[in-house]
Design an enzyme around this catalytic site. Structure first.
Site, mmCIF file in Angstrom:
data_model
loop_
_atom_site.group_PDB
_atom_site.id
_atom_site.type_symbol
_atom_site.label_atom_id
_atom_site.label_comp_id
_atom_site.label_asym_id
_atom_site.label_seq_id
_atom_site.Cartn_x
_atom_site.Cartn_y
_atom_site.Cartn_z
ATOM 1 N N ASP A 190 0.825 -1.208 0.000
ATOM 2 C CA ASP A 190 0.000 0.000 0.000
ATOM 3 C C ASP A 190 0.856 1.253 0.000
ATOM 4 O OD1 ASP A 190 0.742 -0.694 2.735
ATOM 5 O OD2 ASP A 190 -0.566 0.941 3.379
ATOM 6 N N GLU A 228 0.059 -1.086 5.672
ATOM 7 C CA GLU A 228 1.113 -0.647 6.594
ATOM 8 C C GLU A 228 0.993 0.833 6.898
ATOM 9 O OE1 GLU A 228 5.045 1.028 7.785
ATOM 10 O OE2 GLU A 228 3.818 1.480 6.012
#
Length: 407
Positions: A80, A170
């Site tokens: 991400d 994350e």
């Protein structure tokens, strides 16, 4: 294929995570890159590669013949990108033989040496930026690309088992929320999610968050003497009771801080948000107590229950789990970094890492640099040569592990 070529492909996938989504992954778009990575892992020899229901990509490269006794090593990166800036429609720009000067990014933005003094040091390299209206996504698709390139390089080298995992979310603090240690397949690992090439980190902040709620008593200001309790003013008092010289602006190195992250309110009620950081856990607890003490003093003045403080524990310093039992893992990374021609950068991380959380879960996991700079915004940049150097570090780590027996 060089690592930067993979990065150019991965950044075209929009994978921004989202705060407060209440699901994993927080955005469904992350699945598109995850599934593409599964197919690439299989092509590189990780026949068991899979994407879990919660968008974690796992894969294991089996040990080459004769290396079956070598202990497994793992590498972890996240797919991400930060929700702080747009990751939609990323158009990477490539500047071969960069001259070290200012770069017009577009949208009126300039990547300048005045703002980023390290830029002249990148002269002669292939610089990669975004187009000025998005971030690049090197955090952490550079780490993903370097791990994939490592696997490709290992096709021609003897090696022990290599386990990899690419995680979602994350950037919103949930990168290892659904990480399955047993499924991963290694008892020690590295996150590849740092800054400049040569970075080796095994120490990070201890962290907690605090929510301060103030309850006021609102009456007409014309007839409020000795009656009104102004929650907004009390919130200001609370903030002023904390050390004004211990904020992120005034701290560096191993200094901790109180960070006011949000303020809202009126006469009737007010809220303050804080994050607290310190490398020493006892000092973090002292900071937490300072908030409780401030609340107690204000409650003594305005009435019990006027100020309430709620503290939520965060991540812990991985060094408490890393040293001394896993000093060898740190030393291994430092040796591989030097042999790759880099000077190790060992400053403690003034933040947290997924590796810190995993270390406290029993998977020792220092963090390695990826070669990137200025993450989370339009000035993000990286060099092809920096990424190549990071791949060499990973190769060195695998080679060092091949020479070990048992853990």
């Amino acid at each position: 294929m060089r690592a930067y070529e993979r990065l150019l492909k991965y950044v075209t996938y929009p994978t921004a995570s989202a705060e407060g989504a209440g699901s994993t992954p927080s955005t469904p778009e992350q699945f598109a890159l995850a599934h593409a990575l599964v197919e690439e892992l299989k092509a590189l020899g990780a026949a068991d590669a899979v994407c879990s229901e919660t968008c974690y990509v796992y894969g294991q490269l089996p040990a080459s013949p004769g290396c079956e006794e070598a202990p497994a090593i793992g590498f972890i990166a996240h797919m991400d990108t930060s929700p702080d800036f747009s990751g939609q429609g990323v158009r990477p720009r490539i500047l071969p033989n960069y001259d070290g000067g200012d770069v017009e990014l577009g949208g009126g933005r300039v990547l300048s040496a005045q703002d980023f003094p390290h830029l002249p040091e990148l002269a002669g390299r292939t610089l990669i930026t975004a187009s000025g209206d998005t971030l690049l996504g090197a955090d952490d698709k550079a780490g993903v690309a370097e791990i994939m390139t490592l696997l490709e390089c290992l096709a021609e080298r003897p090696h022990g088992k290599v386990a990899v995992c690419f995680t979602p979310d994350e950037e919103v603090g949930n990168g290892v929320l659904n990480f399955e240690k047993e499924r991963f397949g290694a008892s020690v690992a590295f996150t590849v999610d740092g800054g400049v090439e040569g970075e080796v980190s095994w120490e990070n902040f201890n962290a907690s968050a605090a929510k301060v709620e103030v309850r006021g008593f609102n009456v007409h200001p014309g007839s409020s003497k000795d009656t009104m309790i102004n929650a907004g003013l009390i919130a200001c008092q609370f903030a002023a009771m904390l050390p004004g010289d211990q904020t992120p602006r005034q701290s560096a190195g191993r200094q901790g801080f109180y960070h006011l992250t949000g303020v809202e309110g009126n006469v009737a009620k007010a809220k303050l948000g804080y994050i607290l950081r310190d490398f020493d856990f006892a000092e973090l607890q002292r900071r937490e107590q300072a908030l409780r003490d401030a609340a107690a003093k204000l409650n003594a003045e305005y009435g019990e229950g006027t100020v309430q403080v709620t503290i939520t524990p965060g991540y812990r310093n991985m060094s408490e789990k890393m040293l001394p039992d896993y000093q060898w893992l740190v030393d291994l990374a430092l040796k591989a970094t030097r042999e790759a021609g880099l000077t190790p950068m060992t400053d403690p991380v003034r933040g947290g890492t997924d590796g810190a959380v995993l270390s406290w879960r029993g998977l020792p996991c220092p963090n390695l640099g990826t070669g990137g700079h200025a993450f989370h915004g339009p000035y993000e940049h990286i060099t092809a040569e920096g990424m190549d150097a990071c791949v060499q570090v990973l190769l060195g780590i695998v080679e060092e592990m091949r020479g070990r027996t048992g853990l």
